[in-house]
Write an enzyme that holds these catalytic residues in place. Structure first.
Site, mmCIF file in Angstrom:
data_model
loop_
_atom_site.group_PDB
_atom_site.id
_atom_site.type_symbol
_atom_site.label_atom_id
_atom_site.label_comp_id
_atom_site.label_asym_id
_atom_site.label_seq_id
_atom_site.Cartn_x
_atom_site.Cartn_y
_atom_site.Cartn_z
ATOM 1 N N ASP A 16 0.859 -1.187 0.000
ATOM 2 C CA ASP A 16 0.000 0.000 0.000
ATOM 3 C C ASP A 16 0.894 1.236 0.000
ATOM 4 O O ASP A 16 1.003 1.957 0.995
ATOM 5 C CB ASP A 16 -0.903 -0.031 1.232
ATOM 6 C CG ASP A 16 -2.020 1.007 1.163
ATOM 7 O OD1 ASP A 16 -2.210 1.599 0.082
ATOM 8 O OD2 ASP A 16 -2.695 1.221 2.185
ATOM 9 N N GLU A 95 -6.471 4.508 -9.408
ATOM 10 C CA GLU A 95 -7.788 5.029 -9.011
ATOM 11 C C GLU A 95 -8.363 6.025 -10.012
ATOM 12 O O GLU A 95 -7.658 6.888 -10.540
ATOM 13 C CB GLU A 95 -7.671 5.698 -7.634
ATOM 14 C CG GLU A 95 -9.013 6.016 -7.014
ATOM 15 C CD GLU A 95 -9.107 5.528 -5.586
ATOM 16 O OE1 GLU A 95 -10.193 5.651 -5.011
ATOM 17 O OE2 GLU A 95 -8.111 5.024 -5.050
ATOM 18 N N LYS A 131 -9.385 1.297 -9.808
ATOM 19 C CA LYS A 131 -9.994 1.486 -8.494
ATOM 20 C C LYS A 131 -11.176 2.443 -8.589
ATOM 21 O O LYS A 131 -11.066 3.543 -9.125
ATOM 22 C CB LYS A 131 -8.975 2.050 -7.506
ATOM 23 C CG LYS A 131 -7.953 1.034 -7.038
ATOM 24 C CD LYS A 131 -6.992 1.628 -6.026
ATOM 25 C CE LYS A 131 -7.609 1.717 -4.651
ATOM 26 N NZ LYS A 131 -6.620 2.205 -3.655
ATOM 27 N N THR A 155 -13.076 0.083 -3.926
ATOM 28 C CA THR A 155 -12.446 0.565 -2.707
ATOM 29 C C THR A 155 -13.442 1.375 -1.864
ATOM 30 O O THR A 155 -14.609 1.484 -2.212
ATOM 31 C CB THR A 155 -11.201 1.399 -3.083
ATOM 32 O OG1 THR A 155 -10.497 1.769 -1.908
ATOM 33 C CG2 THR A 155 -11.580 2.646 -3.854
ATOM 34 N N PHE A 177 -12.109 -1.481 4.118
ATOM 35 C CA PHE A 177 -11.201 -0.587 4.842
ATOM 36 C C PHE A 177 -11.272 -0.850 6.346
ATOM 37 O O PHE A 177 -12.022 -0.189 7.074
ATOM 38 C CB PHE A 177 -11.553 0.865 4.518
ATOM 39 C CG PHE A 177 -10.870 1.397 3.283
ATOM 40 C CD1 PHE A 177 -10.605 0.569 2.210
ATOM 41 C CD2 PHE A 177 -10.502 2.722 3.199
ATOM 42 C CE1 PHE A 177 -9.979 1.053 1.059
ATOM 43 C CE2 PHE A 177 -9.872 3.225 2.064
ATOM 44 C CZ PHE A 177 -9.604 2.388 0.993
#
Length: 316
Positions: A16, A95, A131, A155, A177
């Site tokens: 990440d 993303e 994403k 996400t 998350f």
């Protein structure tokens, strides 16, 4: 054997981070980026060449100043993704602008643009995950994109309704998350910081994992956004875990025993009927935490996108 290598036996490790040095050091299978991480990378003097390349690309593409800024912003995201792909064998997650999260068609168009930009540089689309925030519109965009062999990572996932809708739409991968769920419960004084056995973020992923495996859904579960090492260790056995360098370092330096916590069931049952849009919206709305954290996440990623565009506005 250290805990990082032990964890690799049960779970695919994803980095990440956009930091190449960390990626080289910890050798993850995949890597994920988001607007916040991209902004950090752009603000590093090491990555100035990517700004120059993006500005050059945007000017060459032409169009209005607004279009040039957008094209430069898209270009740097893709170029950083390409750089990361040099050091990993698997996927890079890139993303889409969070401001498009409630427009299915715009999500599809932006995703196709990003994939085309990767392919123009010789990167196969099968190495890129797009994403998208897990809104109803984005989930349906991911379902449509899969028909074009464009796979997505949904996400900002906080509710069980989001997870179920993703599986029923055959989304490739979801990122629940964990840490942000934990943050919300801590902020409301609903749990203590030492409530490891009752961590709501961990419990959320366990519930999703059991539901997916029991019904043989193929959507990959990738736990994300960790606040402490206990959350990671409690989810060993999850399909994937995306872990920041600080926790990768901890795992590498620890030799404590690690056991698998998530184990798929030996028996399976037929899945329930798919959620309708109305059912999805109602069930998601019933989860106060999820409503607040999804909205907050989209707003904050949108702000980071604006900051990125402001940087390019100085050069275009």
């Amino acid at each position: 054997m250290n805990q990082l290598n032990e964890l690799r036996k049960f779970t695919t490790i994803v980095a990440d981070t956009s930091d190449i040095e960390s990626i080289c050091k910890y050798r993850p299978e995949d890597a994920t980026t988001n607007p916040s991480l991209i902004l950090q990378a752009v603000n590093s003097s090491i990555n100035k060449k990517f700004i120059d390349q993006a500005v050059e690309y945007a000017v060459k593409k032409g169009g209005s100043r607004e279009n040039k800024i957008i094209n430069a912003s898209d270009k740097i995201v893709v170029d950083l993704g390409i750089e990361i792909l040099k050091y990993i064998p698997g996927y890079i997650s890139t993303e889409v602008d969070a401001r498009l999260s409630f427009d299915k068609e715009k999500c599809i168009l932006k995703a196709k643009k990003i994939i085309n930009m990767y392919e123009e540089e010789g990167i196969d689309r099968n190495r890129v995950l797009i994403k998208l925030a897990a809104t109803w519109e984005s989930i349906k965009a991911a379902e449509e994109l899969k028909k074009s062999n464009i796979f997505c990572n949904l996400t900002l996932l906080f509710s069980f309704a989001q997870a179920r809708a993703c599986a029923e739409s055959h989304v490739f991968l979801i990122s629940p998350f964990v840490g942000r769920i934990y943050d919300w419960y801590i902020s409301k004084n609903l749990i203590s910081k030492n409530s490891f056995d009752q961590d709501p973020g961990v419990l959320s992923v366990r519930k999703i994992y059991n539901f997916y495996k029991k019904h043989k859904y193929k959507t990959i579960i990738m736990g994300a956004s960790f606040r402490n090492i206990h959350q990671i260790l409690s989810l060993s056995g999850c399909d994937r875990l995306t872990i920041s360098p600080v926790f990768l370092k901890y795992l590498e330096n620890s030799n404590e025993k690690l056991s698998r916590k998530l184990i798929p069931p030996s028996t399976y049952i037929t899945p329930p009927s798919s959620l309708t849009e109305e059912e999805f919206r109602w069930e998601h709305n019933q989860d106060e935490m999820a409503v607040q954290k999804l909205s907050e996440g989209i707003r904050n990623f949108g702000k980071d996108q604006l900051f990125l565009e402001e940087i390019f506005s100085k050069f275009i």
